[in-house]
Scaffold this motif. Structure first.
Motif, PDB file in Angstrom:
ATOM      1  N   HIS A 115      44.981 -93.473  31.014  1.00 39.59           N
ATOM      2  CA  HIS A 115      44.893 -92.021  30.844  1.00 39.59           C
ATOM      3  C   HIS A 115      44.129 -91.691  29.563  1.00 39.59           C
ATOM      4  O   HIS A 115      44.383 -92.268  28.505  1.00 39.59           O
ATOM      5  N   THR A 116      43.165 -90.767  29.678  1.00 37.91           N
ATOM      6  CA  THR A 116      42.403 -90.301  28.517  1.00 37.91           C
ATOM      7  C   THR A 116      42.415 -88.777  28.511  1.00 37.91           C
ATOM      8  O   THR A 116      42.169 -88.149  29.542  1.00 37.91           O
ATOM      9  N   GLU A 117      42.690 -88.192  27.360  1.00 36.74           N
ATOM     10  CA  GLU A 117      42.685 -86.741  27.231  1.00 36.74           C
ATOM     11  C   GLU A 117      41.285 -86.225  27.555  1.00 36.74           C
ATOM     12  O   GLU A 117      40.282 -86.818  27.148  1.00 36.74           O
ATOM     13  N   PRO A 118      41.156 -85.127  28.332  1.00 36.15           N
ATOM     14  CA  PRO A 118      39.854 -84.697  28.856  1.00 36.15           C
ATOM     15  C   PRO A 118      38.766 -84.508  27.805  1.00 36.15           C
ATOM     16  O   PRO A 118      37.635 -84.983  27.979  1.00 36.15           O
ATOM     17  N   VAL A 119      39.061 -83.790  26.726  1.00 34.74           N
ATOM     18  CA  VAL A 119      38.026 -83.546  25.712  1.00 34.74           C
ATOM     19  C   VAL A 119      37.622 -84.852  25.043  1.00 34.74           C
ATOM     20  O   VAL A 119      36.436 -85.097  24.797  1.00 34.74           O
ATOM     21  N   ALA A 120      38.592 -85.708  24.775  1.00 39.34           N
ATOM     22  CA  ALA A 120      38.286 -87.006  24.157  1.00 39.34           C
ATOM     23  C   ALA A 120      37.403 -87.838  25.078  1.00 39.34           C
ATOM     24  O   ALA A 120      36.464 -88.518  24.630  1.00 39.34           O
ATOM     25  N   TRP A 121      37.682 -87.776  26.393  1.00 38.90           N
ATOM     26  CA  TRP A 121      36.855 -88.544  27.333  1.00 38.90           C
ATOM     27  C   TRP A 121      35.423 -88.036  27.325  1.00 38.90           C
ATOM     28  O   TRP A 121      34.467 -88.815  27.270  1.00 38.90           O
ATOM     29  N   LEU A 122      35.252 -86.703  27.405  1.00 37.24           N
ATOM     30  CA  LEU A 122      33.899 -86.151  27.450  1.00 37.24           C
ATOM     31  C   LEU A 122      33.139 -86.466  26.168  1.00 37.24           C
ATOM     32  O   LEU A 122      31.954 -86.813  26.218  1.00 37.24           O
ATOM     33  N   ARG A 123      33.796 -86.360  25.020  1.00 34.54           N
ATOM     34  CA  ARG A 123      33.116 -86.672  23.756  1.00 34.54           C
ATOM     35  C   ARG A 123      32.707 -88.136  23.694  1.00 34.54           C
ATOM     36  O   ARG A 123      31.609 -88.463  23.251  1.00 34.54           O
ATOM     37  N   SER A 124      33.575 -89.020  24.163  1.00 33.21           N
ATOM     38  CA  SER A 124      33.237 -90.449  24.172  1.00 33.21           C
ATOM     39  C   SER A 124      32.064 -90.727  25.104  1.00 33.21           C
ATOM     40  O   SER A 124      31.116 -91.445  24.747  1.00 33.21           O
ATOM     41  N   TYR A 125      32.096 -90.139  26.291  1.00 31.07           N
ATOM     42  CA  TYR A 125      31.014 -90.320  27.258  1.00 31.07           C
ATOM     43  C   TYR A 125      29.706 -89.765  26.701  1.00 31.07           C
ATOM     44  O   TYR A 125      28.649 -90.408  26.776  1.00 31.07           O
ATOM     45  N   GLY A 126      29.761 -88.557  26.142  1.00 30.63           N
ATOM     46  CA  GLY A 126      28.565 -87.924  25.607  1.00 30.63           C
ATOM     47  C   GLY A 126      27.976 -88.667  24.433  1.00 30.63           C
ATOM     48  O   GLY A 126      26.754 -88.862  24.354  1.00 30.63           O
ATOM     49  N   ARG A 127      28.820 -89.104  23.504  1.00 30.11           N
ATOM     50  CA  ARG A 127      28.303 -89.831  22.336  1.00 30.11           C
ATOM     51  C   ARG A 127      27.673 -91.150  22.732  1.00 30.11           C
ATOM     52  O   ARG A 127      26.665 -91.556  22.156  1.00 30.11           O
ATOM     53  N   ALA A 128      28.265 -91.826  23.718  1.00 27.37           N
ATOM     54  CA  ALA A 128      27.674 -93.082  24.178  1.00 27.37           C
ATOM     55  C   ALA A 128      26.282 -92.844  24.749  1.00 27.37           C
ATOM     56  O   ALA A 128      25.353 -93.630  24.511  1.00 27.37           O
ATOM     57  N   ALA A 129      26.115 -91.756  25.511  1.00 27.53           N
ATOM     58  CA  ALA A 129      24.801 -91.430  26.077  1.00 27.53           C
ATOM     59  C   ALA A 129      23.804 -91.093  24.978  1.00 27.53           C
ATOM     60  O   ALA A 129      22.654 -91.561  24.987  1.00 27.53           O
ATOM     61  N   LEU A 130      24.222 -90.305  24.007  1.00 29.96           N
ATOM     62  CA  LEU A 130      23.325 -89.909  22.921  1.00 29.96           C
ATOM     63  C   LEU A 130      22.955 -91.093  22.039  1.00 29.96           C
ATOM     64  O   LEU A 130      21.825 -91.183  21.551  1.00 29.96           O
ATOM     65  N   ASP A 131      23.891 -92.006  21.824  1.00 30.63           N
ATOM     66  CA  ASP A 131      23.624 -93.166  20.977  1.00 30.63           C
ATOM     67  C   ASP A 131      22.572 -94.089  21.574  1.00 30.63           C
ATOM     68  O   ASP A 131      21.915 -94.843  20.836  1.00 30.63           O
ATOM     69  N   ARG A 132      22.394 -94.054  22.897  1.00 29.32           N
ATOM     70  CA  ARG A 132      21.394 -94.919  23.545  1.00 29.32           C
ATOM     71  C   ARG A 132      19.985 -94.359  23.446  1.00 29.32           C
ATOM     72  O   ARG A 132      19.015 -95.082  23.690  1.00 29.32           O
ATOM     73  N   LEU A 133      19.854 -93.076  23.125  1.00 31.64           N
ATOM     74  CA  LEU A 133      18.527 -92.467  23.084  1.00 31.64           C
ATOM     75  C   LEU A 133      17.694 -93.041  21.936  1.00 31.64           C
ATOM     76  O   LEU A 133      18.207 -93.248  20.833  1.00 31.64           O
ATOM     77  N   PRO A 134      16.393 -93.266  22.148  1.00 30.42           N
ATOM     78  CA  PRO A 134      15.529 -93.785  21.087  1.00 30.42           C
ATOM     79  C   PRO A 134      15.225 -92.702  20.045  1.00 30.42           C
ATOM     80  O   PRO A 134      15.530 -91.515  20.252  1.00 30.42           O
ATOM     81  N   PRO A 135      14.610 -93.076  18.920  1.00 31.46           N
ATOM     82  CA  PRO A 135      14.368 -92.125  17.821  1.00 31.46           C
ATOM     83  C   PRO A 135      13.593 -90.871  18.213  1.00 31.46           C
ATOM     84  O   PRO A 135      13.762 -89.825  17.567  1.00 31.46           O
ATOM     85  N   ALA A 136      12.762 -90.936  19.241  1.00 31.76           N
ATOM     86  CA  ALA A 136      11.994 -89.757  19.651  1.00 31.76           C
ATOM     87  C   ALA A 136      12.896 -88.583  20.030  1.00 31.76           C
ATOM     88  O   ALA A 136      12.456 -87.429  20.031  1.00 31.76           O
ATOM     89  N   PHE A 137      14.166 -88.861  20.327  1.00 23.53           N
ATOM     90  CA  PHE A 137      15.107 -87.816  20.727  1.00 23.53           C
ATOM     91  C   PHE A 137      16.024 -87.387  19.587  1.00 23.53           C
ATOM     92  O   PHE A 137      16.942 -86.592  19.815  1.00 23.53           O
ATOM     93  N   ASP A 138      15.814 -87.877  18.381  1.00 22.38           N
ATOM     94  CA  ASP A 138      16.792 -87.668  17.309  1.00 22.38           C
ATOM     95  C   ASP A 138      17.120 -86.192  17.077  1.00 22.38           C
ATOM     96  O   ASP A 138      18.284 -85.818  16.915  1.00 22.38           O
ATOM     97  N   ALA A 139      16.096 -85.332  17.046  1.00 22.25           N
ATOM     98  CA  ALA A 139      16.343 -83.921  16.722  1.00 22.25           C
ATOM     99  C   ALA A 139      17.186 -83.240  17.796  1.00 22.25           C
ATOM    100  O   ALA A 139      18.184 -82.568  17.487  1.00 22.25           O
ATOM    101  N   VAL A 140      16.817 -83.404  19.064  1.00 22.09           N
ATOM    102  CA  VAL A 140      17.572 -82.751  20.123  1.00 22.09           C
ATOM    103  C   VAL A 140      18.942 -83.396  20.280  1.00 22.09           C
ATOM    104  O   VAL A 140      19.939 -82.708  20.576  1.00 22.09           O
ATOM    105  N   ALA A 141      19.034 -84.707  20.042  1.00 21.28           N
ATOM    106  CA  ALA A 141      20.331 -85.382  20.123  1.00 21.28           C
ATOM    107  C   ALA A 141      21.284 -84.848  19.061  1.00 21.28           C
ATOM    108  O   ALA A 141      22.493 -84.692  19.314  1.00 21.28           O
ATOM    109  N   ALA A 142      20.769 -84.560  17.870  1.00 17.86           N
ATOM    110  CA  ALA A 142      21.612 -84.013  16.805  1.00 17.86           C
ATOM    111  C   ALA A 142      22.169 -82.645  17.212  1.00 17.86           C
ATOM    112  O   ALA A 142      23.337 -82.330  16.941  1.00 17.86           O
ATOM    113  N   ARG A 143      21.347 -81.838  17.876  1.00 15.12           N
ATOM    114  CA  ARG A 143      21.817 -80.532  18.335  1.00 15.12           C
ATOM    115  C   ARG A 143      22.918 -80.680  19.387  1.00 15.12           C
ATOM    116  O   ARG A 143      23.915 -79.952  19.380  1.00 15.12           O
ATOM    117  N   ILE A 144      22.739 -81.639  20.288  1.00 18.49           N
ATOM    118  CA  ILE A 144      23.747 -81.845  21.326  1.00 18.49           C
ATOM    119  C   ILE A 144      25.041 -82.377  20.720  1.00 18.49           C
ATOM    120  O   ILE A 144      26.142 -81.979  21.123  1.00 18.49           O
TER     121      ILE A 144
END
Length: 328
Positions: free
Chosen positions: A160-189
Motif C-alpha cells: 500500500h502506498t499513499e496516493p500523493v506519495a505514489w504520484l510524486r515518486s512516479y513523477g520524480r523517477a520520470a523527471l530524473d531520467r530526462l537528459p539535461p536538455a529538459f532541465d528547465a521544463v523539468a524544474a517547473r514540473i
C-alpha cells in the motif's frame, strides 16, 4: 536466463523443435519464435526477473478473460533455471508502429478509437484498493509452473502506498531520467509536483481517484495490425495501479500525438472509444506532464523517437520538449 528450447521442451515434450528465431522486442526480455516440425509455432519470452514476467503473464491472461482486447493466448509459463519463461500463441500481423501514420484516415480513426476502447475496458475491468505495482496472488502463482488462465480478481497491489506519495515518486523517477536538455521544463514540473500533486490524484468530484490498471506501454509499437484492424496487443509488462487520468494521458500521447502533425480527429476518436465504455476522466495538467515526461525517455535512458519514419534524437527532444511546454 532460461533458454527458449528448454522452455518449449518443458511445456511441449512431445514436439520436435525445428527452428528458433530471435525477435527484437523490448529491453527487459528475450523473445523468440519457435517453429516445430509438427504443430503451430509459438512465441517464447524469457527474463531473469521472475516476478516481472509472472506479473505480465497474469495480466495478459486476466485481460484475455475479462475484456475484448485481442491478446496472444498464454499457453505455458513458469520458473526454470535462473529465470522465467512465458509461451504464447504466435499472432500474425504487421507492426502497427510502421503502418499507423500511413493508413487511410478512416482506418486510422478506427484504430485510435479501438485503443481508447481497450483502455476503457481495462479500467472498467481492473480496479484496486491502492496505487502501486500489480502482481498475481495465490498459491498457484507461487509454484514453478503458472496457470494459463486467471481472473482479474487474482491481481492485487501488495504494498500500500499513499496516493500523493505514489504520484510524486512516479513523477520524480520520470523527471530524473530526462537528459539535461529538459532541465528547465523539468524544474517547473518538479515545483508543480510539490505544490499540486493532491489535485492530480483527485477526480472531478474532488475525491481520490480509484486506482485502475495502468498499461503504461499500450501503443502502436506494441500492437500488430491486419486487414481487420488490431490483431493483437502484445506487451503488458510492469503493470501498475494508478489514477485513470495518468493512464489516459500517457496512452493518448503514445497513440495520437506520437504520429501526426494534426491528430485532432484521432484524438476525438480515441476519447470516443474510451467513452463508449466509461466516462473520460478530467486530466490535470500535472498528470499530463508527468505522462509525457515518462514517455520521453525509455528504460535504458535513451530519448524515444516519435513519428514514423522516426525523428532523430535532436528532433525527438524538441518534440517532447514542445509537448511539455504546451502542457505545463
Amino acid at each position: 536466463m532460461t533458454d527458449p528450447r528448454a522452455a518449449v521442451r518443458r511445456a511441449f515434450p512431445e514436439r520436435d523443435v525445428e527452428s528458433v528465431s530471435p525477435v527484437r522486442r523490448g529491453n527487459r526480455k528475450t523473445t523468440a519464435v519457435v517453429e516445430f516440425a509438427v504443430g503451430p509455432p509459438v512465441v517464447v519470452q524469457t527474463c531473469g526477473d521472475v516476478d516481472a514476467l509472472r506479473s505480465e503473464a497474469a495480466v495478459t491472461a486476466a485481460i484475455d478473460d475479462a475484456t475484448s482486447i485481442p491478446v496472444p493466448t498464454v499457453l505455458a509459463g513458469g520458473v526454470a533455471g535462473d529465470g522465467a519463461y512465458v509461451i504464447t500463441e504466435l499472432v500474425r500481423g504487421e507492426d502497427l508502429h510502421e503502418r499507423f501514420a500511413s493508413l487511410d484516415p478512416g482506418r486510422r480513426r478506427e484504430i485510435a478509437r479501438a485503443f481508447g476502447r481497450y483502455l476503457g475496458e481495462t479500467h472498467s475491468a481492473a480496479t484496486f484498493g491502492s496505487f502501486g505495482d500489480v502482481e498475481p496472488m495465490g498459491e498457484e502463482w507461487a509454484a514453478d509452473e503458472w496457470p494459463t488462465e486467471t481472473q482479474i480478481s487474482a491481481l492485487a497491489v501488495r504494498k500500500h502506498t499513499e496516493p500523493v506519495a505514489w504520484l510524486r515518486s512516479y513523477g520524480r523517477a520520470a523527471l530524473d531520467r530526462l537528459p539535461p536538455a529538459f532541465d528547465a521544463v523539468a524544474a517547473r514540473i518538479r515545483r508543480r509536483l510539490d505544490e499540486a500533486a493532491v489535485d492530480a490524484v483527485r477526480n472531478a468530484s474532488g475525491r481520490v481517484s480509484e486506482p485502475v490498471l495502468f498499461p503504461w506501454d499500450l501503443r502502436p509499437g506494441n500492437a500488430l495490425v491486419d486487414e481487420d484492424g488490431v490483431a493483437a496487443v502484445l506487451d503488458w509488462e510492469s503493470p501498475m495501479a494508478a489514477p485513470a487520468a495518468l493512464a489516459v494521458a500517457k496512452v493518448e500521447y503514445l497513440v495520437v500525438d506520437w504520429y501526426l502533425d494534426d491528430p485532432s480527429a484521432e484524438r476525438a476518436a480515441f476519447r470516443a472509444g474510451y467513452e463508449s465504455v466509461r466516462r473520460y476522466p478530467e486530466v490535470a495538467p500535472l498528470a499530463r506532464a508527468i505522462a509525457i515526461a515518462d514517455t520521453a525517455v525509455d528504460s535504458t535512458g535513451a530519448v524515444t523517437n516519435p513519428m514514423y519514419p522516426e525523428l532523430d534524437r535532436e528532433a525527438a527532444i524538441g518534440f517532447h520538449h514542445e509537448a511539455l511546454d504546451r502542457t505545463i
